[in-house]
Design an enzyme around this catalytic site. Structure first.
Site, PDB file in Angstrom:
ATOM      1  N   ASN A 172       3.528  58.510 -14.805  1.00 56.89           N
ATOM      2  CA  ASN A 172       2.598  59.807 -14.165  1.00 56.89           C
ATOM      3  C   ASN A 172       2.435  59.151 -12.763  1.00 56.89           C
ATOM      4  O   ASN A 172       1.606  57.905 -12.577  1.00 56.89           O
ATOM      5  CB  ASN A 172       1.326  59.596 -14.976  1.00 56.89           C
ATOM      6  CG  ASN A 172       0.226  60.553 -14.141  1.00 56.89           C
ATOM      7  OD1 ASN A 172       0.408  61.134 -13.315  1.00 56.89           O
ATOM      8  ND2 ASN A 172      -1.011  60.385 -14.950  1.00 56.89           N
ATOM      9  N   LYS A 204       0.558  60.648 -10.560  1.00 60.77           N
ATOM     10  CA  LYS A 204      -0.623  60.759  -9.861  1.00 60.77           C
ATOM     11  C   LYS A 204      -0.353  61.290  -8.450  1.00 60.77           C
ATOM     12  O   LYS A 204       0.589  62.206  -8.380  1.00 60.77           O
ATOM     13  CB  LYS A 204      -1.694  59.825 -10.086  1.00 60.77           C
ATOM     14  CG  LYS A 204      -1.687  59.090 -11.532  1.00 60.77           C
ATOM     15  CD  LYS A 204      -2.767  58.268 -11.690  1.00 60.77           C
ATOM     16  CE  LYS A 204      -2.622  57.888 -13.033  1.00 60.77           C
ATOM     17  NZ  LYS A 204      -3.865  56.756 -13.647  1.00 60.77           N
ATOM     18  N   HIS A 230      -5.598  64.893 -19.046  1.00 63.58           N
ATOM     19  CA  HIS A 230      -5.627  63.366 -18.583  1.00 63.58           C
ATOM     20  C   HIS A 230      -6.879  63.123 -18.281  1.00 63.58           C
ATOM     21  O   HIS A 230      -7.833  63.965 -17.863  1.00 63.58           O
ATOM     22  CB  HIS A 230      -4.788  63.207 -17.313  1.00 63.58           C
ATOM     23  CG  HIS A 230      -4.627  61.832 -16.872  1.00 63.58           C
ATOM     24  ND1 HIS A 230      -5.440  61.034 -16.164  1.00 63.58           N
ATOM     25  CD2 HIS A 230      -3.610  60.863 -17.105  1.00 63.58           C
ATOM     26  CE1 HIS A 230      -5.230  60.011 -16.158  1.00 63.58           C
ATOM     27  NE2 HIS A 230      -4.007  59.822 -16.772  1.00 63.58           N
ATOM     28  N   GLU A 262      -8.321  61.550 -16.148  1.00 64.42           N
ATOM     29  CA  GLU A 262      -8.977  61.920 -14.428  1.00 64.42           C
ATOM     30  C   GLU A 262      -9.199  63.381 -14.478  1.00 64.42           C
ATOM     31  O   GLU A 262     -10.241  63.773 -13.481  1.00 64.42           O
ATOM     32  CB  GLU A 262      -7.896  61.298 -13.716  1.00 64.42           C
ATOM     33  CG  GLU A 262      -7.849  59.787 -13.579  1.00 64.42           C
ATOM     34  CD  GLU A 262      -6.278  59.181 -13.367  1.00 64.42           C
ATOM     35  OE1 GLU A 262      -5.527  59.892 -12.921  1.00 64.42           O
ATOM     36  OE2 GLU A 262      -6.417  57.986 -13.408  1.00 64.42           O
ATOM     37  N   GLU A 317      -4.759  57.262 -24.286  1.00 65.38           N
ATOM     38  CA  GLU A 317      -5.115  56.459 -22.997  1.00 65.38           C
ATOM     39  C   GLU A 317      -6.557  56.097 -22.860  1.00 65.38           C
ATOM     40  O   GLU A 317      -7.650  56.763 -22.554  1.00 65.38           O
ATOM     41  CB  GLU A 317      -4.706  57.165 -21.758  1.00 65.38           C
ATOM     42  CG  GLU A 317      -3.224  57.520 -21.632  1.00 65.38           C
ATOM     43  CD  GLU A 317      -2.863  57.998 -20.119  1.00 65.38           C
ATOM     44  OE1 GLU A 317      -1.956  57.092 -19.651  1.00 65.38           O
ATOM     45  OE2 GLU A 317      -3.554  58.821 -19.417  1.00 65.38           O
ATOM     46  N   GLY A 354      -5.792  51.904 -14.996  1.00 59.73           N
ATOM     47  CA  GLY A 354      -5.915  51.344 -13.565  1.00 59.73           C
ATOM     48  C   GLY A 354      -6.948  50.141 -13.538  1.00 59.73           C
ATOM     49  O   GLY A 354      -7.197  49.578 -12.231  1.00 59.73           O
ATOM     50  N   SER A 397      -2.844  50.701 -18.201  1.00 58.85           N
ATOM     51  CA  SER A 397      -2.354  49.251 -17.624  1.00 58.85           C
ATOM     52  C   SER A 397      -1.169  48.771 -18.225  1.00 58.85           C
ATOM     53  O   SER A 397      -1.026  47.460 -18.393  1.00 58.85           O
ATOM     54  CB  SER A 397      -3.544  48.315 -17.611  1.00 58.85           C
ATOM     55  OG  SER A 397      -4.648  48.534 -16.735  1.00 58.85           O
TER      56      SER A 397
HETATM   57  P1  13P Z   1      -2.261  52.935 -15.259  1.00 59.16           P
HETATM   58  O1  13P Z   1      -0.873  52.425 -15.725  1.00 59.16           O
HETATM   59  O2  13P Z   1      -2.256  52.729 -13.671  1.00 59.16           O
HETATM   60  O3  13P Z   1      -3.616  52.162 -15.861  1.00 59.16           O
HETATM   61  O4  13P Z   1      -2.428  54.480 -15.418  1.00 59.16           O
HETATM   62  C1  13P Z   1      -2.318  55.091 -16.721  1.00 59.16           C
HETATM   63  C2  13P Z   1      -2.302  56.436 -16.694  1.00 59.16           C
HETATM   64  O5  13P Z   1      -3.308  56.883 -16.280  1.00 59.16           O
HETATM   65  C3  13P Z   1      -1.346  57.150 -17.062  1.00 59.16           C
HETATM   66  O6  13P Z   1      -1.406  58.529 -17.245  1.00 59.16           O
END
Ligand code: 13P
Length: 252
Positions: free
Chosen positions: A10, A12, A95, A97, A167, A173, A213
């Protein structure tokens, strides 16, 4: 039956179309002989170029979001048919976010899931608890609400094109990866919810990815868990070397 591993990136809000093409042209040859299913979700504006660059490879290109309606007066929005026409074969929905910063609800996510499946896209439905919910022991309650809400009225036939991503928000992150055991217990619970809705056979065929992560060195241990069928990778999917190492780590 062990499902074929899926490693999904992903991206982002990172990478232009040109950067996506540069990435894929170097990355694709590196993973050419991998048996892992590889998915990459660049920003909307890079989908077309990324899909063209991935053509002939086994990499699937997808989107990170979409609107539930097919078309209409929704300034700034993009539909399932539009991302599909641009070359997307899957879409990430719900997601954390999107839930946190754009106030997406389970009801809204459910409308998007229906629309995406109807358009013939594979859906990666994201679920996961926040740190405070985790601390209060509410993980299973949150997962039940998100799975039952997100998959409301999704038929067994449609569910065949479904992938779930667990997740935990506290792991995204932060560098704080969930332990394989902790992730496995959430994945096993998600499998139980899928079994309640679709029966054992179909539930056993739905891939459940871990996200939060994910790093190359931790991938093999995560992948050993019976209910972890792959990973949804954020930061580490932006670099060719680390993403290729995660793919290698997921290879049996
Ligand atoms: P990270 O791997 O940067 O923690 O992000 C995970 C994520 O949100 C994948 O959709």
């Amino acid at each position: 039956m062990k499902l074929n591993p899926i490693i999904a990136g992903n991206w982002k809000m990172f990478k232009t179309g040109k950067e996506a093409v540069e990435f894929i042209s170097v990355f694709a040859p590196k993973v050419k002989n991998s048996s892992v299913d590889i998915y990459i979700a660049p920003p909307f504006t890079a989908i077309y170029q990324a899909a063209a660059a991935a053509k002939g490879s086994s990499i699937l290109i997808g989107a990170q979001n979409m609107h539930a309606e097919q078309e209409g007066a929704y300034t700034g929005e993009i539909s399932a048919g539009m991302i599909k026409a641009a070359g997307a074969e899957f879409v990430i929905l719900g997601h954390s976010e999107r839930r946190q910063h754009f106030h997406e609800t389970d009801e809204g996510v459910n409308l998007k899931v229906k629309s995406a499946l109807k358009a013939g896209l594979i859906v990666i439905l994201c679920v996961g608890e926040m740190q405070s919910e985790h601390d209060q022991g509410l993980t299973e309650e949150v997962l039940r609400r998100q799975i039952e809400g997100g998959l409301k009225d999704i038929t067994a036939e449609e569910a065949a094109s479904l992938v779930i991503a667990y997740e935990p928000v506290w792991a995204i992150g932060t560098g704080k990866t969930a332990t394989p055991e902790l992730a496995e217990s959430a994945h096993a619970f998600i499998r139980k919810l899928l079994t309640e809705q679709y029966g054992e056979k179909l539930a056993s065929q739905i891939s459940i990815l871990y996200g939060g992560s994910v790093k190359p060195e931790l991938t093999p241990d995560l992948m050993e868990m019976p209910n972890i069928n792959g990973a949804l990778v954020g930061g580490a999917s932006l670099k060719i070397e680390t993403f290729a190492a995660i793919v290698a780590g997921a290879t049996k």
